[in-house]
Scaffold this active site. Structure first.
Site, PDB file in Angstrom:
ATOM      1  N   ASP A 125      -1.088 -12.633   7.095  1.00  0.00           N
ATOM      2  CA  ASP A 125      -0.973 -11.385   7.519  1.00  0.00           C
ATOM      3  C   ASP A 125      -1.873 -10.365   6.776  1.00  0.00           C
ATOM      4  O   ASP A 125      -2.012 -10.612   5.617  1.00  0.00           O
ATOM      5  CB  ASP A 125       0.604 -10.750   7.292  1.00  0.00           C
ATOM      6  CG  ASP A 125       1.036  -9.405   8.130  1.00  0.00           C
ATOM      7  OD1 ASP A 125       0.099  -8.728   8.157  1.00  0.00           O
ATOM      8  OD2 ASP A 125       1.879  -9.259   8.250  1.00  0.00           O
ATOM      9  N   ARG A 135      -2.267  -6.954   7.501  1.00  0.00           N
ATOM     10  CA  ARG A 135      -1.834  -5.443   7.460  1.00  0.00           C
ATOM     11  C   ARG A 135      -1.863  -4.752   6.177  1.00  0.00           C
ATOM     12  O   ARG A 135      -2.003  -3.634   6.072  1.00  0.00           O
ATOM     13  CB  ARG A 135      -0.621  -5.332   8.246  1.00  0.00           C
ATOM     14  CG  ARG A 135      -0.728  -5.554   9.823  1.00  0.00           C
ATOM     15  CD  ARG A 135       0.687  -5.447  10.455  1.00  0.00           C
ATOM     16  NE  ARG A 135       1.429  -6.665  10.077  1.00  0.00           N
ATOM     17  CZ  ARG A 135       2.552  -6.840  10.526  1.00  0.00           C
ATOM     18  NH1 ARG A 135       3.141  -6.039  11.348  1.00  0.00           N
ATOM     19  NH2 ARG A 135       3.195  -7.719  10.224  1.00  0.00           N
TER      20      ARG A 135
END
Length: 418
Positions: A329, A331
């Site tokens: 991930d 983000r």
């Protein structure tokens, strides 16, 4: 020379002038917009520019194409007449705390008001935030009215099913010392990494240490506000909030492999209901497609998940992404709370998210979250149960108390180094 005042000489980068004084110095976290100084990222008057990068985020490249095609005068400045915000936002104390907001310009929607004289004198100072009013028209909201979960009130929810909102577009504006602190690194290391990983696209990251602000070529954020925004300064106002990361395939086209559109619509419905009860609803929509890894990577991961030997499985959900992208991930929610700070909020009464990363990022920044609201089970598409099972096992919030399983152990081990 042409109309753009361009010569044949190409300037690859700039360097600080010895003893030079910037036309528009920036003092991040100053008490007001004029003391802070404007953000000037254009090339129409090179001597005015005080930041690295260009206005418009990822759309700066399209602007270059328009110039190349002869459709746009490269030194044209925008006419900001009647573009002022359609609703009043701020100022709030968080705007002058350099540790609270590091990824957006809190004064970015008030450029025309605060720098009227400089603009009149020819300075190309552009807004990085715009505030307007709109209506959302979604079939699921009409379904909610038909099911009597929502009732039209003529102000928030209308008889035809549309929902009134204040809509805010935010372009990223990065204060590099603050960004470095959020990620636990040095400013010098951050600058070098940004320079190297963009293949030297922004040489001033390493040649202009005096320039502390960077306009990155990435997508921004859209905020949808439900209810009376004049209640923002009143800390008694009950807030309902959904922080949502972009998922074009689900959000727009309704793909059933994930819970993104169902959770987004659930958030909109709850925000509308909260506004009708006298509170405020807030949907923060961040352009971070495919966990900020991009849509191509996301679709490759879909293929890998479906074609693995034992079929799509929760235990391998995160591992498949890491196999393709090298990270599970990207983000990194450390910058996400800036939008909440910009709205002046110190508390979210109902947080419509199961994400531990979003919850931890907000609470680490001093935002009090009173209640966490998971997606109702009946809204989860049949093909998305793998995703939900994997996320719950990885630590996502759930009102259920999961039993210890091999799945929990497997996903937990795969996340330890993250």
């Amino acid at each position: 020379m042409s109309r753009s005042n361009r010569t044949d000489h190409i300037r690859l980068t700039s360097h600080p002038e010895p003893g030079g004084k910037a036309a528009f110095p920036i003092h991040w976290g100053a008490a007001d917009a004029r003391a802070r100084g404007p953000i000037v990222g254009t090339v129409s008057r090179a001597q005015d520019r005080n930041v690295i990068g260009s206005h418009g985020g990822s759309y700066a490249v399209y602007r270059a194409l328009a110039v190349s095609a002869g459709a746009l005068d490269p030194i044209r400045r925008p006419d900001l007449t009647n573009t002022f915000p359609a609703a009043t936002i701020g100022p709030f104390p968080q705007w002058t705390d350099p540790a609270k907001i590091v990824a957006i310009d809190p004064w970015g929607h008030l450029v025309a008001e605060n720098f009227r004289q400089e603009i009149a004198e020819g300075a190309d100072i552009r807004p990085s935030i715009a505030v307007t009013r709109a209506r959302l028209d979604l079939p699921e909201i009409r379904d909610a009215i038909a099911a009597k979960r929502l009732k039209p009130d003529g102000e928030v929810v209308h008889a035809n099913g549309s929902v009134s909102v204040v809509k805010i577009a935010i372009d990223p504006v990065w204060y590099l010392p603050g960004i470095a602190t959020r990620f636990g690194t040095s400013e010098a290391s951050l600058r070098r990494t940004l320079f190297e990983q963009t293949a030297g696209m922004f040489p001033e990251l390493v040649t202009r240490p005096d320039m502390k602000v960077f306009l990155p070529p990435i997508g921004g954020t859209t905020v949808y506000m439900f209810g009376d925004v004049t209640k923002l300064p009143d800390h008694r106002t009950r807030t309902t909030c959904r922080v949502h990361d972009e998922c074009n395939g689900s959000d727009v086209f309704g793909s059933d492999i994930c819970t993104c559109r169902p959770y987004l619509i659930h958030g909109i419905e709850e925000c509308a209901r909260g506004a009708q009860a006298g509170g405020l609803g807030i949907v923060v929509y961040n352009r971070k497609e495919g966990r900020a890894l991009g849509e191509v990577t996301k679709f490759l991961v879909y293929n890998a998940r479906k074609r693995q030997e034992d079929g799509d499985a929760a235990a391998a959900y995160f591992e498949r992404t890491e196999c393709v992208a090298g990270v599970q991930d990207a983000r990194f929610q450390q910058l996400m709370p800036d939008t909440i700070h910009w709205l002046g909020l110190t508390r979210i009464d109902r947080f419509l998210s199961m994400s531990d990363m979003k919850y931890d990022a907000l609470t680490a920044q001093g935002i009090d979250i009173v209640e966490r609201v998971p997606i109702p089970l009946e809204l989860i598409p049949a093909d998305a149960h793998v995703e939900i099972a994997a996320k719950k096992a990885a630590g996502y919030y759930s009102e259920e108390i999961p039993a210890a399983t091999d799945l929990t152990d497997t996903v937990g081990r795969s996340l330890e180094k993250y």
